[in-house]
Design a protein around this motif. Structure first.
Motif, PDB file in Angstrom:
ATOM      1  N   ALA A  13      -1.238   1.915  -4.400  1.00 13.42           N
ATOM      2  CA  ALA A  13      -0.253   2.249  -3.375  1.00 13.42           C
ATOM      3  C   ALA A  13      -0.050   3.756  -3.308  1.00 13.42           C
ATOM      4  CB  ALA A  13       1.080   1.565  -3.668  1.00 13.42           C
ATOM      5  N   LYS A  14       0.206   4.253  -2.113  1.00 22.25           N
ATOM      6  CA  LYS A  14       0.512   5.672  -1.932  1.00 22.25           C
ATOM      7  C   LYS A  14       1.973   5.883  -2.313  1.00 22.25           C
ATOM      8  CE  LYS A  14       0.232   9.431   1.452  1.00 22.25           C
ATOM      9  NZ  LYS A  14      -0.778  10.186   0.718  1.00 22.25           N
ATOM     10  N   LEU A  15       2.213   6.793  -3.243  1.00 19.74           N
ATOM     11  CA  LEU A  15       3.554   7.023  -3.770  1.00 19.74           C
ATOM     12  C   LEU A  15       4.197   8.187  -3.026  1.00 19.74           C
ATOM     13  CD1 LEU A  15       5.552   6.059  -5.910  1.00 19.74           C
ATOM     14  CD2 LEU A  15       4.539   7.701  -7.487  1.00 19.74           C
ATOM     15  N   LEU A  16       5.342   7.919  -2.391  1.00 20.02           N
ATOM     16  CA  LEU A  16       6.037   8.921  -1.597  1.00 20.02           C
ATOM     17  C   LEU A  16       7.426   9.148  -2.175  1.00 20.02           C
ATOM     18  CD1 LEU A  16       5.109   7.576   1.955  1.00 20.02           C
ATOM     19  CD2 LEU A  16       3.994   9.436   0.714  1.00 20.02           C
ATOM     20  N   PRO A  60      18.045   5.721  -2.248  1.00 21.24           N
ATOM     21  CA  PRO A  60      19.166   5.574  -3.175  1.00 21.24           C
ATOM     22  C   PRO A  60      18.675   5.608  -4.621  1.00 21.24           C
ATOM     23  CG  PRO A  60      19.180   3.845  -1.490  1.00 21.24           C
ATOM     24  CD  PRO A  60      17.864   4.536  -1.404  1.00 21.24           C
ATOM     25  N   ALA A  61      19.555   6.042  -5.520  1.00 17.58           N
ATOM     26  CA  ALA A  61      19.192   6.099  -6.937  1.00 17.58           C
ATOM     27  C   ALA A  61      18.912   4.695  -7.465  1.00 17.58           C
ATOM     28  CB  ALA A  61      20.316   6.750  -7.732  1.00 17.58           C
ATOM     29  N   GLY A  62      17.935   4.599  -8.354  1.00 21.10           N
ATOM     30  CA  GLY A  62      17.631   3.333  -8.995  1.00 21.10           C
ATOM     31  C   GLY A  62      17.007   2.298  -8.088  1.00 21.10           C
ATOM     32  N   THR A  63      16.393   2.733  -6.995  1.00 20.38           N
ATOM     33  CA  THR A  63      15.815   1.796  -6.034  1.00 20.38           C
ATOM     34  C   THR A  63      14.401   2.218  -5.662  1.00 20.38           C
ATOM     35  OG1 THR A  63      18.009   1.359  -5.091  1.00 20.38           O
ATOM     36  CG2 THR A  63      16.119   0.688  -3.783  1.00 20.38           C
ATOM     37  N   LEU A  64      13.542   1.242  -5.521  1.00 19.77           N
ATOM     38  CA  LEU A  64      12.155   1.463  -5.122  1.00 19.77           C
ATOM     39  C   LEU A  64      11.853   0.525  -3.955  1.00 19.77           C
ATOM     40  CD1 LEU A  64       9.135   1.635  -7.563  1.00 19.77           C
ATOM     41  CD2 LEU A  64       9.117  -0.008  -5.707  1.00 19.77           C
ATOM     42  N   ILE A  65      11.205   1.036  -2.921  1.00 20.10           N
ATOM     43  CA  ILE A  65      10.801   0.207  -1.784  1.00 20.10           C
ATOM     44  C   ILE A  65       9.273   0.138  -1.741  1.00 20.10           C
ATOM     45  CG2 ILE A  65      10.736  -0.040   0.723  1.00 20.10           C
ATOM     46  CD1 ILE A  65      13.399   1.327   0.902  1.00 20.10           C
ATOM     47  N   GLY A  66       8.761  -1.061  -1.719  1.00 21.38           N
ATOM     48  CA  GLY A  66       7.338  -1.265  -1.517  1.00 21.38           C
ATOM     49  C   GLY A  66       7.130  -1.840  -0.131  1.00 21.38           C
ATOM     50  N   LEU A  67       6.076  -1.410   0.540  1.00 18.75           N
ATOM     51  CA  LEU A  67       5.838  -1.926   1.887  1.00 18.75           C
ATOM     52  C   LEU A  67       4.364  -1.906   2.248  1.00 18.75           C
ATOM     53  CD1 LEU A  67       6.312   0.717   4.566  1.00 18.75           C
ATOM     54  CD2 LEU A  67       7.410   1.181   2.404  1.00 18.75           C
ATOM     55  N   ASP A  68       4.034  -2.756   3.181  1.00 12.26           N
ATOM     56  CA  ASP A  68       2.733  -2.709   3.835  1.00 12.26           C
ATOM     57  C   ASP A  68       2.950  -1.911   5.116  1.00 12.26           C
ATOM     58  OD1 ASP A  68       0.386  -3.108   5.263  1.00 12.26           O
ATOM     59  OD2 ASP A  68       0.111  -5.152   4.479  1.00 12.26           O
ATOM     60  N   ARG A  69       2.531  -0.650   5.095  1.00 15.91           N
ATOM     61  CA  ARG A  69       2.852   0.252   6.205  1.00 15.91           C
ATOM     62  C   ARG A  69       2.219  -0.190   7.526  1.00 15.91           C
ATOM     63  NH1 ARG A  69      -0.562   3.286   2.861  1.00 15.91           N
ATOM     64  NH2 ARG A  69      -2.664   3.607   3.682  1.00 15.91           N
ATOM     65  N   ASN A 105       0.809  -1.224   0.000  1.00 15.25           N
ATOM     66  CA  ASN A 105       0.000   0.000   0.000  1.00 15.25           C
ATOM     67  C   ASN A 105       0.839   1.270   0.000  1.00 15.25           C
ATOM     68  OD1 ASN A 105       0.858   0.060   2.736  1.00 15.25           O
ATOM     69  ND2 ASN A 105      -0.942  -1.133   3.339  1.00 15.25           N
ATOM     70  N   THR A 106       2.174   1.142  -0.029  1.00 14.27           N
ATOM     71  CA  THR A 106       3.055   2.309  -0.020  1.00 14.27           C
ATOM     72  C   THR A 106       4.272   2.040  -0.889  1.00 14.27           C
ATOM     73  OG1 THR A 106       2.389   2.775   2.263  1.00 14.27           O
ATOM     74  CG2 THR A 106       4.313   3.940   1.437  1.00 14.27           C
TER      75      THR A 106
END
Length: 345
Positions: A269-272, A278-287, A230-231
């Motif tokens: 998902a809420k995009l923050l 870091p460059a070139g990195t995405l984190i997805g999480l269930d907050r 969701n994030t």
């Protein structure tokens, strides 16, 4: 009509009294419950003291800094004023509340979080037949302590330099200090999400070679079961790649982004966006299950220096750390170039 708050004796010993905050100590001496149904309902004990000494801290008609130092007792309020405004700036950073499942406050430096690592069979919650044992979820304290980091700024100014400044203007600087501290806490949170909290729980990382595609996002999203992605935490470079996906370029999404600066994703998902990523990195999480923020006390100010020496040099600090609650509730997606390196373009 006389009120009790007008007779409360203020002294600097009220700070750090038995581990209590200044406001809590004030509330015990002057409970807010007494003012229900009166014109002072809605004010806390500190705000009532500001009213007592006729100190206005907001707006164009705010008082000068020197108003706090007209009496010995009113000067005791100044450190709490500084702490509250710094805390306001820290909270304005805005991202941490959207990625933390819970906030734990405690007095000390040694803290262990808890963990539960149910197997896939445990998560299914199968029917329990008569006479059979009910499946157990075992909670254990983590092996390693949560790493706490002290973040802060030194406020350097002479009383003569700020005494005639309006409190509203002075608050801008204090809020900026809080914002700086908040950004450092966010960097700590991102590091824990990616690398773990020292308990062998780094984020599972997938990788995409070349351009980011919507199919890659869908595959990333599908790996969160039984959690919900969701994030999404992204840096500026990854945000641009998301904006270029044709699946996100529909009129409704564009209108929302132009009007509010907030991008909605078809994945729900809420995009923050944050520079802490870091460059070139995405984190997805269930907050709701990913991260615990641990605070050792509140925002701390050197109250004795602010009261007795009237500023000069006073440290403003916050001690915070982060623990991962459920490892599977956060995952990372790394964008790599065709040559295999992290894509930083």
């Amino acid at each position: 009509m006389s009120y009790h708050f007008e007779n409360v004796r203020l002294e600097k010993g009220m700070y750090g009294q038995s581990g209590k905050s200044f406001t809590r100590t004030l509330e015990e001496l002057d409970p807010s419950e007494r003012y229900r149904g009166t014109p002072l309902e809605g004010l806390d004990a500190f705000q009532r003291q500001l009213k007592r000494f006729d100190i206005h801290v907001k707006g164009a008609d705010s008082d000068q800094v020197e108003k706090f130092f007209h009496t010995t007792e009113s000067s005791v309020l100044f450190p709490e004023f500084v702490s509250r405004v710094v805390r306001q700036g820290l909270e304005e950073e805005g991202i941490l509340p959207h990625i933390t499942a819970t906030v734990t406050k405690f007095d000390g430096m040694d803290y262990r979080s808890i963990a539960a690592n149910p197997t896939e069979d445990d998560k299914k919650l199968l029917p329990v037949e008569e006479g059979k044992a009910i499946p157990e979820t075992v909670l254990k304290t983590q092996e390693n302590l949560v790493k706490l980091h002290k973040r802060g700024r030194m406020l350097v100014a002479s009383y003569e330099a700020v005494r005639f400044q309006r409190l509203d203007l002075f608050s801008v600087t204090l809020r900026q200090i809080g914002a700086y501290i908040g950004k450092m806490h966010l960097q700590d949170a991102v590091k824990v999400l990616l690398e773990g909290d020292g308990n062998q729980n780094p984020a599972e990382a997938a990788s995409v070679s070349g351009e980011l595609t919507y199919d890659a996002l869908l595959e990333f999203w599908s790996g969160f079961d039984p959690y919900t992605m969701n994030t999404l935490l992204v840096g500026g470079d990854t945000m641009l790649k998301l904006l270029r996906l044709k699946e996100l370029q529909n009129p409704l999404t564009g209108l929302n982004f132009q009007g509010t600066g907030t991008l909605s994703t078809p994945l729900g998902a809420k995009l923050l966006r944050t520079s802490a990523m870091p460059a070139g990195t995405l984190i997805g999480l269930d907050r709701n299950y990913a991260l615990e923020q641990v605070l050792s006390g509140d925002v701390l100010v050197e109250y004795d220096k602010l009261i007795d020496r009237q500023l000069e040099r006073a440290a403003i600090t916050s001690i915070s750390g982060f623990a991962k609650l459920f490892t599977g509730a956060s995952r990372a997606l790394k964008l790599t170039s065709a040559s295999g390196g992290t894509d930083e373009t």
